[in-house]
Scaffold this motif. Structure first.
Motif, PDB file in Angstrom:
ATOM      1  N   MET A   1       0.831  -1.195   0.000  1.00 24.41           N
ATOM      2  CA  MET A   1       0.000   0.000   0.000  1.00 24.41           C
ATOM      3  C   MET A   1       0.873   1.255   0.000  1.00 24.41           C
ATOM      4  SD  MET A   1      -3.152   0.803   0.026  1.00 24.41           S
ATOM      5  CE  MET A   1      -4.331   1.961   0.526  1.00 24.41           C
ATOM      6  N   MET A   2       1.935   1.235   0.766  1.00 20.91           N
ATOM      7  CA  MET A   2       2.817   2.384   0.848  1.00 20.91           C
ATOM      8  C   MET A   2       3.493   2.633  -0.492  1.00 20.91           C
ATOM      9  SD  MET A   2       3.630   4.692   2.825  1.00 20.91           S
ATOM     10  CE  MET A   2       4.603   5.294   4.130  1.00 20.91           C
ATOM     11  N   ARG A   3       3.871   1.552  -1.173  1.00 18.60           N
ATOM     12  CA  ARG A   3       4.548   1.685  -2.467  1.00 18.60           C
ATOM     13  C   ARG A   3       3.614   2.341  -3.493  1.00 18.60           C
ATOM     14  NH1 ARG A   3       8.261  -2.587  -5.673  1.00 18.60           N
ATOM     15  NH2 ARG A   3       8.477  -1.297  -7.495  1.00 18.60           N
ATOM     16  N   TYR A   4       2.328   1.971  -3.466  1.00 20.23           N
ATOM     17  CA  TYR A   4       1.339   2.564  -4.368  1.00 20.23           C
ATOM     18  C   TYR A   4       1.258   4.077  -4.164  1.00 20.23           C
ATOM     19  CZ  TYR A   4      -3.185   3.813  -6.326  1.00 20.23           C
ATOM     20  OH  TYR A   4      -4.183   4.428  -7.023  1.00 20.23           O
TER      21      TYR A   4
ATOM     22  N   LYS B   1       4.303  10.193  -9.753  1.00 22.06           N
ATOM     23  CA  LYS B   1       3.581  10.547 -10.982  1.00 22.06           C
ATOM     24  C   LYS B   1       3.040  11.978 -10.896  1.00 22.06           C
ATOM     25  CE  LYS B   1       2.069   6.058 -12.705  1.00 22.06           C
ATOM     26  NZ  LYS B   1       0.903   5.223 -13.042  1.00 22.06           N
ATOM     27  N   LYS B   2       2.494  12.333  -9.749  1.00 25.33           N
ATOM     28  CA  LYS B   2       1.979  13.692  -9.565  1.00 25.33           C
ATOM     29  C   LYS B   2       3.083  14.723  -9.735  1.00 25.33           C
ATOM     30  CE  LYS B   2      -1.900  13.221  -6.339  1.00 25.33           C
ATOM     31  NZ  LYS B   2      -2.355  13.546  -4.984  1.00 25.33           N
TER      32      LYS B   2
END
Length: 116
Positions: free
Chosen positions: A1-4, A11-12
């Motif tokens: 979850m942290m990697r996502y 990306k932002k």
């Protein structure tokens, strides 16, 4: 979850840098400041922004759409007319070739007429 979440943040940030380097952020900031500084706010903020960014107004856009539609109709008419003319030309060529077979005598007669 942290990697996502990290990937999403990367990306932002990449997208933000892209917008900044291409001048989009600067242009949008100037337009928004201009809108903010308007004493009499326009009825359509979106149309104001479009005009400031160089786009046509809604009425100009509608006129351009109508003109494009009329031009497309005219183009289609001219294309059909051209195709019909080409068809008629081919038919004339074929009928002319069938009516008068070229012989040495007819070629000599045509050449003689041209010389006179």
């Amino acid at each position: 979850m942290m990697r996502y979440k990290e990937e999403k943040e990367v990306k932002k940030e990449a997208f933000r840098k892209y917008l900044e380097s291409s001048g989009v952020l600067d242009a949008l900031t100037k337009v928004l400041v201009s809108l903010y500084e308007q004493n009499d706010k326009p009825s359509s903020a979106l149309e104001f922004i479009q005009q400031k960014l160089g786009g046509p107004s809604v009425s100009e856009y509608e006129k351009l759409q109508a003109e494009m539609s009329n031009l497309q109709i005219r183009y289609d008419e001219l294309l059909a007319e051209h195709q019909q003319t080409c068809k008629e030309l081919e038919e004339l060529k074929i009928s002319n070739a069938m009516e008068m077979p070229l012989t040495k005598e007819t070629i000599d007669e045509k050449a003689h007429k041209v010389v006179l």
